[in-house]
Design a protein around this motif. Structure first.
Motif, PDB file in Angstrom:
ATOM      1  N   THR A 160      10.482  16.261 -14.818  1.00 12.10           N
ATOM      2  CA  THR A 160      11.677  15.786 -15.525  1.00 12.10           C
ATOM      3  C   THR A 160      11.687  16.334 -16.950  1.00 12.10           C
ATOM      4  OG1 THR A 160      11.749  13.766 -14.186  1.00 12.10           O
ATOM      5  CG2 THR A 160      12.979  13.753 -16.256  1.00 12.10           C
ATOM      6  N   HIS A 161      10.525  16.275 -17.601  1.00 17.71           N
ATOM      7  CA  HIS A 161      10.413  16.826 -18.965  1.00 17.71           C
ATOM      8  C   HIS A 161      10.687  18.331 -18.974  1.00 17.71           C
ATOM      9  CE1 HIS A 161       9.203  13.255 -21.044  1.00 17.71           C
ATOM     10  NE2 HIS A 161       8.061  13.102 -20.389  1.00 17.71           N
ATOM     11  N   LEU A 162      10.088  19.052 -18.004  1.00 18.85           N
ATOM     12  CA  LEU A 162      10.257  20.501 -17.962  1.00 18.85           C
ATOM     13  C   LEU A 162      11.712  20.890 -17.670  1.00 18.85           C
ATOM     14  CD1 LEU A 162       7.022  21.676 -16.076  1.00 18.85           C
ATOM     15  CD2 LEU A 162       7.582  22.014 -18.490  1.00 18.85           C
ATOM     16  N   ALA A 163      12.320  20.195 -16.716  1.00 20.03           N
ATOM     17  CA  ALA A 163      13.711  20.506 -16.362  1.00 20.03           C
ATOM     18  C   ALA A 163      14.646  20.216 -17.533  1.00 20.03           C
ATOM     19  CB  ALA A 163      14.131  19.705 -15.128  1.00 20.03           C
ATOM     20  N   GLN A 164      14.375  19.121 -18.223  1.00 17.59           N
ATOM     21  CA  GLN A 164      15.194  18.765 -19.392  1.00 17.59           C
ATOM     22  C   GLN A 164      15.061  19.838 -20.477  1.00 17.59           C
ATOM     23  OE1 GLN A 164      14.129  14.989 -21.133  1.00 17.59           O
ATOM     24  NE2 GLN A 164      16.070  14.777 -22.206  1.00 17.59           N
ATOM     25  N   HIS A 165      13.830  20.339 -20.669  1.00 19.91           N
ATOM     26  CA  HIS A 165      13.602  21.382 -21.671  1.00 19.91           C
ATOM     27  C   HIS A 165      14.296  22.688 -21.269  1.00 19.91           C
ATOM     28  CE1 HIS A 165      11.708  23.416 -24.973  1.00 19.91           C
ATOM     29  NE2 HIS A 165      11.064  24.264 -24.177  1.00 19.91           N
TER      30      HIS A 165
ATOM     31  N   LYS B  25       0.831  -1.195   0.000  1.00 17.84           N
ATOM     32  CA  LYS B  25       0.000   0.000   0.000  1.00 17.84           C
ATOM     33  C   LYS B  25       0.877   1.263   0.000  1.00 17.84           C
ATOM     34  CE  LYS B  25      -3.878   2.068   2.496  1.00 17.84           C
ATOM     35  NZ  LYS B  25      -4.743   1.973   3.710  1.00 17.84           N
ATOM     36  N   ASP B  26       1.958   1.220   0.807  1.00 21.37           N
ATOM     37  CA  ASP B  26       2.887   2.356   0.852  1.00 21.37           C
ATOM     38  C   ASP B  26       3.549   2.570  -0.502  1.00 21.37           C
ATOM     39  OD1 ASP B  26       2.328   2.830   3.492  1.00 21.37           O
ATOM     40  OD2 ASP B  26       4.054   1.716   4.271  1.00 21.37           O
ATOM     41  N   PHE B  27       3.886   1.476  -1.166  1.00 23.69           N
ATOM     42  CA  PHE B  27       4.548   1.569  -2.476  1.00 23.69           C
ATOM     43  C   PHE B  27       3.601   2.186  -3.521  1.00 23.69           C
ATOM     44  CE2 PHE B  27       5.365  -0.458  -6.664  1.00 23.69           C
ATOM     45  CZ  PHE B  27       6.578   0.179  -6.940  1.00 23.69           C
ATOM     46  N   VAL B  28       2.355   1.721  -3.508  1.00 21.23           N
ATOM     47  CA  VAL B  28       1.365   2.260  -4.451  1.00 21.23           C
ATOM     48  C   VAL B  28       1.161   3.753  -4.204  1.00 21.23           C
ATOM     49  CG1 VAL B  28      -1.066   2.191  -5.143  1.00 21.23           C
ATOM     50  CG2 VAL B  28       0.195   0.057  -4.815  1.00 21.23           C
ATOM     51  N   LYS B  29       1.195   4.146  -2.917  1.00 20.84           N
ATOM     52  CA  LYS B  29       1.048   5.558  -2.569  1.00 20.84           C
ATOM     53  C   LYS B  29       2.194   6.380  -3.165  1.00 20.84           C
ATOM     54  CE  LYS B  29       0.027   8.441   1.448  1.00 20.84           C
ATOM     55  NZ  LYS B  29      -0.048   8.484   2.932  1.00 20.84           N
ATOM     56  N   LYS B  30       3.393   5.822  -3.101  1.00 23.65           N
ATOM     57  CA  LYS B  30       4.552   6.520  -3.675  1.00 23.65           C
ATOM     58  C   LYS B  30       4.435   6.624  -5.191  1.00 23.65           C
ATOM     59  CE  LYS B  30       7.840   5.158  -0.063  1.00 23.65           C
ATOM     60  NZ  LYS B  30       9.020   4.304   0.258  1.00 23.65           N
ATOM     61  N   LEU B  31       3.824   5.607  -5.801  1.00 24.56           N
ATOM     62  CA  LEU B  31       3.668   5.616  -7.255  1.00 24.56           C
ATOM     63  C   LEU B  31       2.772   6.759  -7.731  1.00 24.56           C
ATOM     64  CD1 LEU B  31       3.275   1.938  -8.527  1.00 24.56           C
ATOM     65  CD2 LEU B  31       5.150   3.526  -8.952  1.00 24.56           C
ATOM     66  N   SER B  32       1.905   7.235  -6.827  1.00 23.44           N
ATOM     67  CA  SER B  32       0.989   8.316  -7.224  1.00 23.44           C
ATOM     68  C   SER B  32       1.740   9.595  -7.586  1.00 23.44           C
ATOM     69  CB  SER B  32      -0.008   8.605  -6.101  1.00 23.44           C
ATOM     70  OG  SER B  32       0.675   9.118  -4.959  1.00 23.44           O
ATOM     71  N   SER B  33       2.996   9.692  -7.140  1.00 20.61           N
ATOM     72  CA  SER B  33       3.800  10.875  -7.464  1.00 20.61           C
ATOM     73  C   SER B  33       4.516  10.737  -8.811  1.00 20.61           C
ATOM     74  CB  SER B  33       4.840  11.130  -6.362  1.00 20.61           C
ATOM     75  OG  SER B  33       5.780  10.069  -6.322  1.00 20.61           O
ATOM     76  N   LEU B  34       4.331   9.591  -9.469  1.00 17.29           N
ATOM     77  CA  LEU B  34       5.019   9.352 -10.747  1.00 17.29           C
ATOM     78  C   LEU B  34       4.657  10.377 -11.827  1.00 17.29           C
ATOM     79  CD1 LEU B  34       7.051   7.503 -12.102  1.00 17.29           C
ATOM     80  CD2 LEU B  34       5.165   6.000 -12.797  1.00 17.29           C
ATOM     81  N   PRO B  35       3.362  10.751 -11.994  1.00 12.64           N
ATOM     82  CA  PRO B  35       3.045  11.769 -13.008  1.00 12.64           C
ATOM     83  C   PRO B  35       3.763  13.095 -12.750  1.00 12.64           C
ATOM     84  CG  PRO B  35       1.050  10.649 -12.288  1.00 12.64           C
ATOM     85  CD  PRO B  35       2.141  10.203 -11.371  1.00 12.64           C
ATOM     86  N   GLU B  36       3.885  13.474 -11.467  1.00 19.56           N
ATOM     87  CA  GLU B  36       4.602  14.705 -11.126  1.00 19.56           C
ATOM     88  C   GLU B  36       6.074  14.591 -11.497  1.00 19.56           C
ATOM     89  OE1 GLU B  36       3.930  15.431  -6.996  1.00 19.56           O
ATOM     90  OE2 GLU B  36       1.803  15.925  -7.244  1.00 19.56           O
ATOM     91  N   MET B  37       6.659  13.448 -11.197  1.00 16.69           N
ATOM     92  CA  MET B  37       8.075  13.213 -11.536  1.00 16.69           C
ATOM     93  C   MET B  37       8.278  13.324 -13.043  1.00 16.69           C
ATOM     94  SD  MET B  37      10.589  12.614  -9.440  1.00 16.69           S
ATOM     95  CE  MET B  37      11.642  11.582 -10.467  1.00 16.69           C
ATOM     96  N   THR B  38       7.395  12.695 -13.789  1.00 11.67           N
ATOM     97  CA  THR B  38       7.499  12.725 -15.253  1.00 11.67           C
ATOM     98  C   THR B  38       7.370  14.149 -15.768  1.00 11.67           C
ATOM     99  OG1 THR B  38       6.487  10.532 -15.319  1.00 11.67           O
ATOM    100  CG2 THR B  38       6.538  11.767 -17.377  1.00 11.67           C
ATOM    101  N   ARG B  39       6.377  14.862 -15.241  1.00 13.15           N
ATOM    102  CA  ARG B  39       6.120  16.242 -15.676  1.00 13.15           C
ATOM    103  C   ARG B  39       7.349  17.131 -15.478  1.00 13.15           C
ATOM    104  NH1 ARG B  39       2.206  17.725 -12.016  1.00 13.15           N
ATOM    105  NH2 ARG B  39       0.714  16.571 -13.248  1.00 13.15           N
TER     106      ARG B  39
END
Length: 591
Positions: free
Chosen positions: A345-350, A329-343
């Motif tokens: 990462t793309h912006l910082a790379q740009h 359950k804790d792991f799934v909760k951490k996964l919820s931040s994945l869209p933010e990480m992706t967002r």
């Protein structure tokens, strides 16, 4: 994630201001029966996005929604509404649409909704265009909008230009009215510190409003805001001309944050669709953004890498070992931040595609040299070369203004030469723009010795060896330059400006420290100095008249978070700006 920010963690309860603004607009719409076409002032669409969703407008009869333009009205609706700021050019667009409608024998009812109030000048234009009798006029008193938990905008993007160039101080009344509304909700603010001509005018208007419309004190007489600091942007025009180096500041510099969102090519965010635009909301509802927005961009990549590494380790652990339900359950909760990480990462790379360019690094070096008040000839030649290469006009103007301010103006021969070269390179249609810069004192001939070096030293504006990863000074937001405006706030919070009286006198405009009282002449309960009263952290409202940059907001958040600091800060501003957007308001291209 919605563009409308959550305000749950705001230092004071500012949600009612947004709720009230939403209800006021809906009430206006509901007074007009039937289906409606609503044309928005393009500059207001972002503001509205911070208040309500488009779907709510449709629920209240808005069938068609669009920006006001030169195009004719394209709708079958009987009711046509215009939600606009009181600007002369907008009056002429509205008049042209109505006149064309009349020529085509359309039978409609027109309503002009002024934000925040009607003006005599605008109504006169409607009369001259012979459409005034055909329109119903309504006011929508939108004086302040919560942009985020700790930032309020009065949405007066032309305030600096109107005050410094046009001599129009109507925006200052709007600022005072917004603060008066805050006092009506949170009590009379007992301590007022003022710097600058425009700030002094706002303080005077606010005093008159308090006499004419006295605020009834709340919370048994204890105000929720202890101190108001009013700063005129003209006091510090060096800071907005410098390139911001925080993550949020750079996003604004290169991608332009408009009312809590940026619009960019979807391909940058990893989408496969070429040419399609996507809007990315940016506010504290995004937990990762909240964490990294105020960091120097140089350390953002490192933070994102560390988080990605942690997520990878967690994933490996889950796939290679047996986990309890609770651990999963804790792991799934951490996964919820994945869209933010992706967002991000793309912006910082740009962003890194801009920040690694030699031209950007070279510009930073020249900005640092200008702020240090050194190497006049090198800076002059750098700007001269930019003009001859016809680099972006606003980019040149930012350095030119920085050059002029830090040198107290330019020698007559250099002033005349650069002025002439600018007109030759960019066209004589920019003559009016240069006149605006002169009127505002941003580009001028030197009439006395510059006092910039004295100000720089007296306020410790250039800080050597700043640790961007673990900063101990606000200078990290510009990698070595401490924004002058925030140094003034810093001193005001510590012991007032008396300790730096001589330096404050060197800056443009008057300064004062005032006390506000209740109408019954009982002094509002307050602390002796800014700090803690009755065991609670005090709240300080810092208002920038003429705009504030994201880097300055980051510096204020940094101050508030320091160990031993006993106050919370909330920012009020006529608009969130950067050097380019501020100078853009001064551009006047004559055909």
């Amino acid at each position: 994630m919605a563009q409308i920010p959550k305000l749950d963690n705001a230092p004071i309860n500012i949600s009612p201001f947004r709720d009230h603004a939403r209800k006021e607009l809906i009430n206006i719409l509901d007074t007009i029966r039937g289906k409606k076409t609503l044309y928005l002032d393009p500059k207001l669409s972002g503001s509205l996005a911070l208040i309500l969703q488009t779907s709510l407008l449709k629920e209240h009869g808005v069938e068609n929604l669009g920006h006001l333009s030169t195009n004719p009205i394209q709708s079958d609706c009987k009711n046509v509404l215009y939600l606009i700021r009181p600007q002369i050019n907008l009056m002429k667009l509205i008049s042209a649409q109505i006149q064309q409608d009349v020529r085509q024998n359309h039978q409609r009812e027109y309503t002009v909704i002024f934000v925040p109030r009607r003006t005599v000048v605008c109504e006169k234009i409607l009369q001259e265009e012979k459409v005034h009798a055909m329109v119903k006029i309504v006011e929508y008193p939108l004086y302040l909008i919560p942009v985020d938990e700790d930032v309020l905008s009065f949405e007066l993007e032309l305030a600096y230009k109107e005050c410094q160039v046009d001599g129009d101080t109507s925006s200052l009344w709007h600022v005072a009215k917004a603060i008066h509304k805050l006092q009506s909700a949170f009590g009379v603010i007992p301590n007022v510190r003022v710097k600058g001509k425009a700030a002094t005018t706002v303080a005077d208007i606010l005093s008159r409003m308090q006499l004419e419309q006295p605020v009834v004190s709340s919370n048994a007489g204890i105000p929720e805001i202890d101190t108001l600091i009013l700063l005129d942007r003209h006091v510090d025009m060096v800071t907005p001309m410098c390139s911001q180096l925080t993550y949020e500041g750079l996003l604004d510099e290169f991608l332009h944050i408009n009312n809590g969102a940026i619009e960019l090519d979807a391909s940058i965010m990893g989408a496969q669709e070429e040419g399609k635009k996507t809007k990315v909301p940016l506010n504290s509802s995004d937990k990762l953004y909240r964490e990294i927005r105020d960091l120097n961009f140089g350390v953002v990549g490192q933070v994102l890498r560390q988080k990605a590494t942690t997520m990878r380790q967690d994933y490996t652990e889950v796939t290679t070992t047996s986990q309890t339900v609770s651990e999963l359950k804790d792991f799934v909760k951490k996964l919820s931040s994945l869209p933010e990480m992706t967002r991000h990462t793309h912006l910082a790379q740009h962003l890194s595609t801009f920040t690694t360019k030699p031209t950007f690094l070279g510009r930073l070096s020249i900005e640092q040299t200008l702020v240090e008040g050194q190497s006049y000839d090198i800076c002059f030649e750098y700007i001269e070369e930019m003009i001859h290469k016809q680099e972006p006009f606003l980019s040149v103007l930012r350095l030119l203004v920085l050059f002029s301010i830090t040198n107290g103006g330019l020698a007559k021969k250099h002033f005349d030469y650069l002025r002439r070269e600018l007109l030759h390179s960019y066209g004589f249609e920019h003559m009016a723009t240069l006149i605006n810069l002169e009127k505002s004192g941003l580009f001028k001939k030197q009439d006395s010795k510059s006092n910039w070096v004295t100000i720089k030293r007296g306020l410790n504006l250039v800080v050597e060896d700043v640790d961007d990863a673990n900063p101990n000074d606000i200078a990290y937001v510009f990698s070595g330059y401490a924004p002058l405006s925030i140094r003034l706030v810093q001193h005001a919070l510590r012991a007032g400006w008396r300790s730096i009286e001589e330096i404050v006198r060197l800056l443009p405009g008057p300064h004062s420290e005032r006390k506000q009282f209740l109408q019954v002449q009982e002094e509002v309960p307050t602390s002796n100095d800014i700090g803690v009263v009755d065991g609670r952290r005090l709240l300080v409202l810092v208002v920038f008249i003429g705009g504030v940059t994201f880097a300055e907001i980051s510096a204020l958040r940094f101050l508030s978070a320091q160990e031993g600091m006993t106050y919370d800060l909330i920012v009020g501003t006529t608009k969130i700006i950067n050097g380019s957007s501020l100078l853009e308001t001064l551009i006047d291209v004559q055909p």
